[in-house]
Motif scaffolding. Structure first.
Motif, PDB file in Angstrom:
ATOM      1  N   ASN A  71      29.995  22.456  67.602  1.00  0.00           N
ATOM      2  CA  ASN A  71      30.432  23.334  68.684  1.00  0.00           C
ATOM      3  C   ASN A  71      31.948  23.354  68.832  1.00  0.00           C
ATOM      4  O   ASN A  71      32.524  24.354  69.258  1.00  0.00           O
ATOM      5  N   TYR A  75      33.034  26.956  68.609  1.00  0.00           N
ATOM      6  CA  TYR A  75      33.372  27.535  69.911  1.00  0.00           C
ATOM      7  C   TYR A  75      34.637  26.932  70.537  1.00  0.00           C
ATOM      8  O   TYR A  75      35.030  27.321  71.636  1.00  0.00           O
ATOM      9  N   SER A  82      24.834  24.595  72.834  1.00  0.00           N
ATOM     10  CA  SER A  82      25.372  25.948  72.664  1.00  0.00           C
ATOM     11  C   SER A  82      24.249  26.980  72.592  1.00  0.00           C
ATOM     12  O   SER A  82      24.463  28.112  72.169  1.00  0.00           O
ATOM     13  N   THR A  84      21.419  29.769  73.576  1.00  0.00           N
ATOM     14  CA  THR A  84      21.495  30.967  74.407  1.00  0.00           C
ATOM     15  C   THR A  84      20.233  31.087  75.259  1.00  0.00           C
ATOM     16  O   THR A  84      19.288  30.308  75.102  1.00  0.00           O
ATOM     17  N   GLN A 123      24.174  30.686  84.231  1.00  0.00           N
ATOM     18  CA  GLN A 123      24.516  31.920  83.514  1.00  0.00           C
ATOM     19  C   GLN A 123      24.705  33.075  84.499  1.00  0.00           C
ATOM     20  O   GLN A 123      25.591  33.924  84.323  1.00  0.00           O
ATOM     21  N   LYS A 126      28.024  32.620  86.117  1.00  0.00           N
ATOM     22  CA  LYS A 126      29.109  33.027  85.218  1.00  0.00           C
ATOM     23  C   LYS A 126      29.246  34.545  85.174  1.00  0.00           C
ATOM     24  O   LYS A 126      30.360  35.087  85.233  1.00  0.00           O
ATOM     25  N   THR A 127      28.116  35.262  85.101  1.00  0.00           N
ATOM     26  CA  THR A 127      28.149  36.728  85.078  1.00  0.00           C
ATOM     27  C   THR A 127      28.718  37.287  86.379  1.00  0.00           C
ATOM     28  O   THR A 127      29.477  38.269  86.370  1.00  0.00           O
ATOM     29  N   HIS A 154      27.325  22.039  78.093  1.00  0.00           N
ATOM     30  CA  HIS A 154      27.138  23.345  77.450  1.00  0.00           C
ATOM     31  C   HIS A 154      28.478  24.063  77.276  1.00  0.00           C
ATOM     32  O   HIS A 154      29.303  24.105  78.194  1.00  0.00           O
ATOM     33  N   ASP A 156      29.152  27.139  77.226  1.00  0.00           N
ATOM     34  CA  ASP A 156      29.360  28.331  78.047  1.00  0.00           C
ATOM     35  C   ASP A 156      30.044  28.029  79.375  1.00  0.00           C
ATOM     36  O   ASP A 156      30.572  28.945  80.022  1.00  0.00           O
TER      37      ASP A 156
END
Length: 671
Positions: A71, A75, A82, A84, A123, A126-127, A154, A156
């Motif tokens: 990662n 990333y 990592s 999804t 998630q 984050k959005t 993670h 993200d």
């Protein structure tokens, strides 16, 4: 480790037997960007502590170190995760974002354990672009670790910092651009130490995530905290959102449900104490005086009160006598339909009280010497209180039985648990499911792959009621109850004893069994049980409401009964000492009957007002007059009895939930 354009299995097979004489086992395989080559990962890995090359693709390292190195190359951050979102997680994410985009500010996510609620919620955070997110819950140690690890492991969420509100202050929060703050409700309510917490309410979080929404979120104190926090958006999470769905608290656009199990479930319904129950009924003990599984397993400091009966039942359930007649109808070790006996190596057992747990620990230690008996109940030095310690003990044991009275029922995962035995009387779909699904996580070891988990329930009526009620609640709009059952049966099997064998039930058969149970049920029997009452805790106001005597006499009686310095068995002498007349002394002995009379009338209010639980009954201000007319006391008098402990709050809540379960079950529109 290395890279390949073939399948991972083919790559391992090429190495097997050539580079290493031992059989190779594939740990994991990852699809990575083309720029992430094994040579680049090798170079990064060799910079980590205690990681070094042995030869070619062989390294001395921890598998997590490899994931971190991959990662970091792929990333730019050395974290282990990592992955999804899976399709159903993406679906949930999109529905929440759509609802918020359409002007809604609250959303309920009802998804069973192992769905990935924590990861998907982050998630969504984050959005939304949330800079300040609060995770609020009544649970504390059970869940904080999972929320922390998801943020810190993670890739993200590399821009976010996780803080526990207990360990931070306003300056620390404001020095970080993107923050997730874990907020324990008990911490906010605890005044011990006089630590200033007012600064917390000066913040206005962009998002509040309420974890374990089913646990405590309907209380006035919790609602007050949320109002003071004043978030822009709110997401409620629950694996068992039954009460929220029954109340209709959220529009359909703001609800996401997921109740598909990751592995199969086998529910075995046995009548463990049938003979004891039948003897009790023949002797005239029925309703609240009749058989009750909590009474059966009741214990004090000296052990089980009905030791001989419990011992006989436990020998049937898990004893070693495999030749006993019809043993296969009681013991999971002998049930023919459980073909994976390794699922019985690690068992979770739920009892009602700490005394019962201690007594069961002693009994099972003598009865099952090849099992490690773990007591996760109580506050003494022998009780296991830490989840990591519990996980360690179980992983080091070939076989184990963990005994709990509620600890470790939420927020943690013990993959090795394969069987759950609910030996308590809990009939709330929330608590029952939380306990039963503790064994629902996937597990794969060198010698075993868990394909299904087992629930062995010794109370048939309770088992049928919980399954029936939960399916009625989870029924989707526009579908029938039978369709809801069919969805459940897609991943679960329910077995009941039929003669001298187990019969796998269909949805129609289970519904019929529950309706047979309903036809024999007095809906007021549990709520008026004196086992849920304590007249020694009645306040003077409650005594006035129940008896009609004047306030001065009621105060004398209340002081007399609540004086803990006087022996409980000396009521008459105590009454004389405060100058009560003979007719006034009789008031004391009549109080339990008065309380039972009030409680026996509450089902009328519950059914007429369509209350789903105790909270909804207490907050229904439109029916104050009706409540007084039916029960003889005001709703405030009733609340006072709950607050002082004269009426056991949990007992009343459970009884009202059951009354609602029964009334919902007989409504024609349910079908």
């Amino acid at each position: 480790f290395g890279q390949t354009k073939n399948t991972a299995e083919e790559r391992v097979k090429q190495q097997d037997g050539t580079s290493n004489p031992e059989e190779l086992k594939l740990i994991t395989a990852k699809i990575v960007p083309a720029s992430c080559t094994d040579k680049k990962v090798h170079k990064v890995l060799e910079t980590y502590n205690n990681c070094y090359n042995i030869r070619k693709e062989w390294y001395h390292c921890n598998p997590d170190d490899v994931l971190r190195a991959i990662n970091e190359v792929a990333y730019g951050i050395p974290r282990t995760h990592s992955f999804t979102m899976r399709p159903h997680q993406q679906e949930r994410h999109d529905k929440v974002i759509k609802a918020f985009s359409n002007g809604y500010d609250e959303f309920l996510i009802g998804a069973i354990m192992r769905f990935g609620k924590t990861f998907t919620s982050y998630q969504i955070m984050k959005t939304l672009g949330s800079d300040l997110t609060f995770v609020v819950t009544y649970k504390t140690n059970d869940v904080v670790q999972a929320w922390r690890e998801e943020i810190e492991n993670h890739v993200d969420f590399k821009d976010y910092r996780f803080l526990n509100v207990k360990d931070c202050n306003l300056d620390l929060l404001q020095s970080n651009k993107k923050v997730v703050v874990f907020v324990s409700v008990p911490y906010l309510l605890n005044d011990a130490g006089a630590k200033d917490k007012s600064w917390i309410y000066k913040l206005k979080p962009d998002l509040v995530i309420v974890d374990e929404q089913h646990y405590g979120s309907a209380t006035p104190k919790f609602r007050e905290i949320i109002e003071k926090l004043n978030p822009t958006k709110r997401i409620d999470l629950s694996g068992t959102p039954y009460k929220a769905l029954m109340r209709g608290s959220y529009p359909d656009e703001c609800v996401y449900r997921w109740d598909s199990l990751p592995i199969g479930m086998n529910l075995f319904v046995i009548d463990l104490a049938k003979e004891v129950a039948e003897n009790s009924e023949r002797a005239g003990f029925i309703d609240e005086d009749g058989f009750h599984i909590n009474k059966f397993f009741a214990a004090n400091k000296n052990g089980f009160i009905f030791h001989r009966d419990v011992e006989s039942a436990m020998i049937k359930l898990i004893g070693n006598n495999g030749f006993e007649k019809n043993k296969h109808l009681f013991s999971p070790f002998c049930i023919r339909e459980i073909d994976d006996k390794q699922s019985l190596n690690h068992i979770l057992m739920r009892l009602e009280s700490v005394d019962s747990a201690i007594a069961m620990e002693k009994m099972l230690t003598d009865m099952l010497p090849d099992y490690k008996i773990i007591r996760a109940a109580g506050s003494d030095s022998l009780a296991i209180k830490d989840a990591d310690k519990l996980q360690s003990i179980i992983s080091k044991s070939n076989k184990s039985i963990t005994i709990t009275v509620g600890r470790f029922e939420t927020g943690i995962t013990i993959p090795l648990w394969g069987t759950v035995m609910p030996l308590h009387a809990g009939s709330s779909p929330e608590s029952y499911t939380q306990t039963a699904y503790r064994a629902s996580s996937e597990c794969k070891t060198e010698k075993w792959t868990k394909k299904a988990f087992n629930v062995v329930d010794p109370d048939p009526n309770r088992a049928f009621e919980v399954v029936y009620t939960s399916r009625a609640i989870m029924k989707r709009k526009g579908t029938s109850l039978k369709q809801s059952f069919e969805e459940f049966f897609d991943c679960a099997n329910v077995y009941a004893v039929d003669g001298n064998r187990f019969m796998k039930l269909t949805s129609d058969q289970l519904i019929n069994k529950f309706e047979t149970f309903l036809s024999k049920r007095d809906p007021a029997s549990e709520i008026r049980s004196e086992y849920g009452m304590n007249n020694l805790k009645l306040s003077a106001n409650a005594i006035v409401a129940l008896t009609g005597i004047n306030a001065t006499k009621a105060k004398n009686i209340s002081l007399l009964m609540t004086n803990n310095d006087l022996p409980k068995g000396k009521i008459k002498k105590r009454a004389a000492s405060v100058g009560l007349k003979p007719e006034e002394k009789k008031v004391i002995s009549d109080l339990i009957e008065k309380m039972k009379t009030v409680c026996s009338r509450i089902p009328i209010v519950v059914i007429a007002s369509e209350c789903v639980d105790l909270d909804s009954l207490l907050v229904d201000t439109n029916n104050k007059t009706f409540f007084k007319k039916v029960t003889g006391v005001t709703i405030d008098d009733y609340r006072d009895m709950l607050d002082t402990g004269a009426l056991n709050r949990d007992w009343q809540d459970r009884a009202i939930t059951r009354i609602n379960n029964l009334s919902e079950a007989i409504k024609p529109e349910v079908y």
